[in-house]
Design an enzyme around this catalytic site. Structure first.
Site, PDB file in Angstrom:
ATOM      1  N   HIS A  56      18.219 -49.598 -17.296  1.00 27.25           N
ATOM      2  CA  HIS A  56      17.326 -48.834 -16.651  1.00 27.25           C
ATOM      3  C   HIS A  56      18.182 -47.658 -16.153  1.00 27.25           C
ATOM      4  CE1 HIS A  56      18.333 -51.658 -13.574  1.00 27.25           C
ATOM      5  NE2 HIS A  56      17.750 -50.579 -12.723  1.00 27.25           N
ATOM      6  N   HIS A  58      18.908 -46.565 -12.978  1.00 22.05           N
ATOM      7  CA  HIS A  58      19.263 -46.502 -11.793  1.00 22.05           C
ATOM      8  C   HIS A  58      20.838 -46.074 -11.830  1.00 22.05           C
ATOM      9  CE1 HIS A  58      15.607 -48.362  -9.865  1.00 22.05           C
ATOM     10  NE2 HIS A  58      15.581 -47.137  -9.890  1.00 22.05           N
ATOM     11  N   ASP A  60      23.517 -47.415 -10.044  1.00 26.30           N
ATOM     12  CA  ASP A  60      24.210 -48.313 -10.125  1.00 26.30           C
ATOM     13  C   ASP A  60      24.345 -49.065 -11.428  1.00 26.30           C
ATOM     14  OD1 ASP A  60      21.659 -49.298  -9.263  1.00 26.30           O
ATOM     15  OD2 ASP A  60      22.373 -51.237  -8.911  1.00 26.30           O
ATOM     16  N   HIS A  61      23.536 -48.551 -12.273  1.00 25.72           N
ATOM     17  CA  HIS A  61      23.646 -49.246 -13.711  1.00 25.72           C
ATOM     18  C   HIS A  61      24.253 -48.297 -14.737  1.00 25.72           C
ATOM     19  CE1 HIS A  61      21.018 -52.864 -12.456  1.00 25.72           C
ATOM     20  NE2 HIS A  61      21.063 -51.937 -11.596  1.00 25.72           N
ATOM     21  N   HIS A 114      10.451 -52.726 -12.222  1.00 28.63           N
ATOM     22  CA  HIS A 114      10.979 -51.950 -11.643  1.00 28.63           C
ATOM     23  C   HIS A 114      11.421 -50.713 -11.899  1.00 28.63           C
ATOM     24  CE1 HIS A 114      15.166 -52.113  -9.206  1.00 28.63           C
ATOM     25  NE2 HIS A 114      15.621 -51.512 -10.225  1.00 28.63           N
ATOM     26  N   ASP A 135      17.640 -55.236 -13.631  1.00 28.11           N
ATOM     27  CA  ASP A 135      17.050 -55.728 -12.182  1.00 28.11           C
ATOM     28  C   ASP A 135      15.498 -55.971 -12.293  1.00 28.11           C
ATOM     29  OD1 ASP A 135      19.159 -54.907 -10.991  1.00 28.11           O
ATOM     30  OD2 ASP A 135      18.513 -52.835 -10.271  1.00 28.11           O
ATOM     31  N   HIS A 173      22.752 -58.471  -9.967  1.00 27.39           N
ATOM     32  CA  HIS A 173      22.904 -58.396  -8.741  1.00 27.39           C
ATOM     33  C   HIS A 173      23.110 -59.990  -8.331  1.00 27.39           C
ATOM     34  CE1 HIS A 173      22.590 -54.156  -7.564  1.00 27.39           C
ATOM     35  NE2 HIS A 173      21.470 -54.173  -8.623  1.00 27.39           N
TER      36      HIS A 173
HETATM   37 FE    FE Z   1      20.554 -52.484  -9.584  1.00 28.06          FE
HETATM   38 ZN    ZN Z   2      17.914 -50.819 -10.461  1.00 27.29          ZN
END
Ligand code: FE
Ligand code: ZN
Length: 262
Positions: A56, A58, A60-61, A114, A135, A173
């Site tokens: 996805h 985001h 942090d990915h 998400h 996530d 995570h």
């Molecule tokens: Fe994340």
């Molecule tokens: Zn995420």
């Protein structure tokens, strides 16, 4: 000589896990939020990056994608509908891919909730069954509903819960102990959950990841896969978090809402 494919855990940021799937020679990375720890692991193990897989949009990915592409010109697999410009092989429900360099077939699931376009990757080729779920499903919990509805997320999690029990759950995570504190509040009578709290607490005290878990463990202990259990609805009601609306999706929505403020 290539070894069988295995998955290396690469910690990043405060609590992210990046996954490096490799055969001792070639490697694919799942959700590289940061390039530095991936480049370090590739160098240390003498691996060549052959693919990037994204779940996805985001940061942090996907944040490490540009720096990885500077070093390795590889295809970027990712969701068709999540607005990621770097994706070169757009994917959705039912698609099958073979990860370049690894001869590893993976199946794609749509798991919105998400984010609108979130996807997951399933290995079901007869080797050890794996799930890379970003996530969506977490060990003991699930992702926040940033773009989707409770009904969408509940359906996505039901889809993941239906995977074979031995499936290893590679989520993105280390949120497990915090998730299990919430799980224990909503289902205190669950003996499997109490055993998991003890085991995962000990794991964290040793400084080790609690991830991957398995679909069997999640089905037995994760409230977001167990929202049809009467004890969970009863505890939501007793806590004043559920008023009348007894449909399973209403219970799921109340669970997610409570967890947001827990
Ligand atoms: Fe994340
Ligand atoms: Zn995420």
């Amino acid at each position: 000589m290539s070894k069988p494919v295995s998955v290396l855990t690469v910690p990043a940021f405060k609590d992210n896990y990046l996954w490096l799937v490799h055969d001792g020679h070639n490697a694919a990375v799942v959700d590289p939020g940061d390039a530095a720890p991936i480049l370090a692991a590739l160098q240390e193990l003498g691996l060549v990056l052959t693919a990037i897989l994204l779940t996805h949009h985001h940061a942090d990915h996907i944040g490490g994608v540009p720096a990885l592409l500077e070093r390795f010109q590889v295809p970027v697999f990712g969701p068709r509908h999540d607005g990621i410009a770097a994706v070169t092989v757009p994917l959705g429900e039912g698609d099958r891919i073979e990860v370049p360099g690894l001869r590893l077939p993976l199946r794609v699931l749509d798991v919105p909730g998400h984010t609108r376009g979130h996807i997951a990757y399933v290995r079901d080729d007869g080797g050890e069954p794996w799930l890379f779920c970003g996530d969506t499903l977490f060990a003991g919990g699930c992702g926040r509903l940033f773009e989707g509805t409770p009904a969408q997320m509940a359906a996505s999690l039901d889809k993941l819960a239906a995977l074979p029990e031995a499936t290893k759950v590679f989520c993105a995570h280390e949120y497990t102990l915090s998730n299990l504190r919430f799980a224990s509040a909503v289902e205190p009578g669950n003996a499997a959950l109490r055993a998991r709290v003890a085991a995962d607490t000990a794991t964290r005290e040793r400084g080790q990841p609690t991830v991957p878990s398995t679909i069997a463990v999640e089905r037995a202990t994760n409230p977001f896969l167990r929202y049809r259990e009467p004890e969970i609805a009863a505890h939501l009601r007793a806590a004043g978090k559920l008023h009348g609306g007894e449909a399973p999706v209403a219970v799921f929505a109340a669970l997610r809402e409570w967890k947001n403020n827990f």
